[in-house]
Write a protein that holds these residues in place. Structure first.
Motif, PDB file in Angstrom:
ATOM      1  N   UNK A  42       0.795  -1.222   0.000  1.00  0.00           N
ATOM      2  CA  UNK A  42       0.000   0.000   0.000  1.00  0.00           C
ATOM      3  C   UNK A  42       0.830   1.275   0.000  1.00  0.00           C
ATOM      4  N   UNK A  43       2.151   1.143   0.044  1.00  0.00           N
ATOM      5  CA  UNK A  43       3.053   2.296   0.030  1.00  0.00           C
ATOM      6  C   UNK A  43       3.684   2.437  -1.359  1.00  0.00           C
ATOM      7  N   UNK A  44       4.169   3.611  -1.654  1.00  0.00           N
ATOM      8  CA  UNK A  44       4.936   3.830  -2.876  1.00  0.00           C
ATOM      9  C   UNK A  44       6.407   3.673  -2.535  1.00  0.00           C
ATOM     10  N   UNK A  45       7.168   3.106  -3.444  1.00  0.00           N
ATOM     11  CA  UNK A  45       8.606   2.957  -3.239  1.00  0.00           C
ATOM     12  C   UNK A  45       9.340   3.470  -4.466  1.00  0.00           C
ATOM     13  N   UNK A  46      10.521   4.029  -4.229  1.00  0.00           N
ATOM     14  CA  UNK A  46      11.397   4.467  -5.310  1.00  0.00           C
ATOM     15  C   UNK A  46      12.576   3.515  -5.349  1.00  0.00           C
ATOM     16  N   UNK A  47      12.915   3.042  -6.549  1.00  0.00           N
ATOM     17  CA  UNK A  47      14.010   2.099  -6.742  1.00  0.00           C
ATOM     18  C   UNK A  47      15.126   2.793  -7.521  1.00  0.00           C
ATOM     19  N   UNK A  56       6.770   5.864   1.018  1.00  0.00           N
ATOM     20  CA  UNK A  56       5.749   6.709   1.622  1.00  0.00           C
ATOM     21  C   UNK A  56       4.416   6.513   0.927  1.00  0.00           C
ATOM     22  N   UNK A  57       3.375   7.144   1.458  1.00  0.00           N
ATOM     23  CA  UNK A  57       2.041   6.965   0.894  1.00  0.00           C
ATOM     24  C   UNK A  57       1.770   7.804  -0.352  1.00  0.00           C
ATOM     25  N   UNK A  58       2.571   8.838  -0.596  1.00  0.00           N
ATOM     26  CA  UNK A  58       2.325   9.761  -1.708  1.00  0.00           C
ATOM     27  C   UNK A  58       3.380   9.597  -2.793  1.00  0.00           C
ATOM     28  N   UNK A  59       2.947   9.208  -3.995  1.00  0.00           N
ATOM     29  CA  UNK A  59       3.862   8.940  -5.098  1.00  0.00           C
ATOM     30  C   UNK A  59       4.720  10.161  -5.448  1.00  0.00           C
ATOM     31  N   UNK A  60       4.118  11.328  -5.475  1.00  0.00           N
ATOM     32  CA  UNK A  60       4.865  12.538  -5.842  1.00  0.00           C
ATOM     33  C   UNK A  60       5.933  12.845  -4.792  1.00  0.00           C
ATOM     34  N   UNK A  61       5.581  12.763  -3.520  1.00  0.00           N
ATOM     35  CA  UNK A  61       6.555  13.047  -2.459  1.00  0.00           C
ATOM     36  C   UNK A  61       7.698  12.036  -2.473  1.00  0.00           C
ATOM     37  N   UNK A  62       7.379  10.767  -2.710  1.00  0.00           N
ATOM     38  CA  UNK A  62       8.418   9.729  -2.785  1.00  0.00           C
ATOM     39  C   UNK A  62       9.346  10.015  -3.963  1.00  0.00           C
ATOM     40  N   UNK A  74      17.099   8.336 -14.119  1.00  0.00           N
ATOM     41  CA  UNK A  74      16.022   7.339 -14.126  1.00  0.00           C
ATOM     42  C   UNK A  74      15.894   6.620 -12.782  1.00  0.00           C
ATOM     43  N   UNK A  75      14.766   6.825 -12.144  1.00  0.00           N
ATOM     44  CA  UNK A  75      14.420   6.171 -10.876  1.00  0.00           C
ATOM     45  C   UNK A  75      13.004   5.630 -11.055  1.00  0.00           C
ATOM     46  N   UNK A  76      12.783   4.388 -10.677  1.00  0.00           N
ATOM     47  CA  UNK A  76      11.469   3.772 -10.848  1.00  0.00           C
ATOM     48  C   UNK A  76      10.666   3.932  -9.560  1.00  0.00           C
ATOM     49  N   UNK A  77       9.461   4.462  -9.668  1.00  0.00           N
ATOM     50  CA  UNK A  77       8.583   4.654  -8.513  1.00  0.00           C
ATOM     51  C   UNK A  77       7.262   3.962  -8.815  1.00  0.00           C
ATOM     52  N   UNK A  78       6.802   3.147  -7.859  1.00  0.00           N
ATOM     53  CA  UNK A  78       5.543   2.433  -8.077  1.00  0.00           C
ATOM     54  C   UNK A  78       4.880   2.146  -6.743  1.00  0.00           C
ATOM     55  N   UNK A  79       3.605   1.812  -6.813  1.00  0.00           N
ATOM     56  CA  UNK A  79       2.820   1.430  -5.645  1.00  0.00           C
ATOM     57  C   UNK A  79       3.003  -0.063  -5.403  1.00  0.00           C
TER      58      UNK A  79
END
Length: 100
Positions: A42-47, A56-62, A74-79
Motif C-alpha cells: 500500500x506504500x509507494x517505493x522508489x528504486x 511513503x504513501x504519496x507517489x509525488x513526495x516519494x 532514471x528512478x522507478x517509482x511504483x505502488x
C-alpha cells in the motif's frame, strides 16, 4: 552537372544505444516485490540502483525525495500492491503550428 557526395553515418550512429537504467530499476522492483508486499504493502517505493531509496504513501513526495537524494536520473517509482497497474507511457504533447 555537379556531383554531390553525401557522407554516410557510421553504423549505429543514427541509433545510439538506449539508456535502459529505468527498465533495470523496473525489473528490480518486480524482483523485490515479494518482500516489499510484506513490508511496504500500500506504500509507494522508489528504486535506484536496484534498491529501495524512498518510501511513503504519496507517489509525488516519494519521487521528489528520491530525486533530492540521488539527482535527476532514471528512478522507478511504483505502488506496492499484489497486482500493480500496468505501466503506461505518457507521450509529450506537441503542438504544430503552420506559418503562412
Amino acid at each position: 552537372m555537379n556531383e554531390i557526395t553525401i557522407p554516410v553515418a557510421a553504423p549505429g550512429a543514427m541509433n545510439p544505444p538506449r539508456n535502459d537504467k529505468w527498465r533495470d530499476e523496473q525489473r528490480a522492483f518486480y524482483r523485490l516485490l515479494g518482500g516489499l508486499l510484506a513490508t511496504h504493502r500500500g506504500q509507494c517505493v522508489a528504486i535506484h540502483n536496484g534498491q529501495v531509496v524512498a518510501t511513503g504513501p504519496d507517489l509525488v513526495k516519494v519521487t521528489l525525495e528520491a530525486y533530492a537524494r540521488h539527482g535527476r536520473q532514471p528512478i522507478y517509482v511504483d505502488l506496492v500492491e499484489e497486482h500493480p497497474l500496468p505501466t503506461i507511457r505518457l507521450p509529450h504533447y506537441r503542438q504544430v503550428s503552420v506559418s503562412k
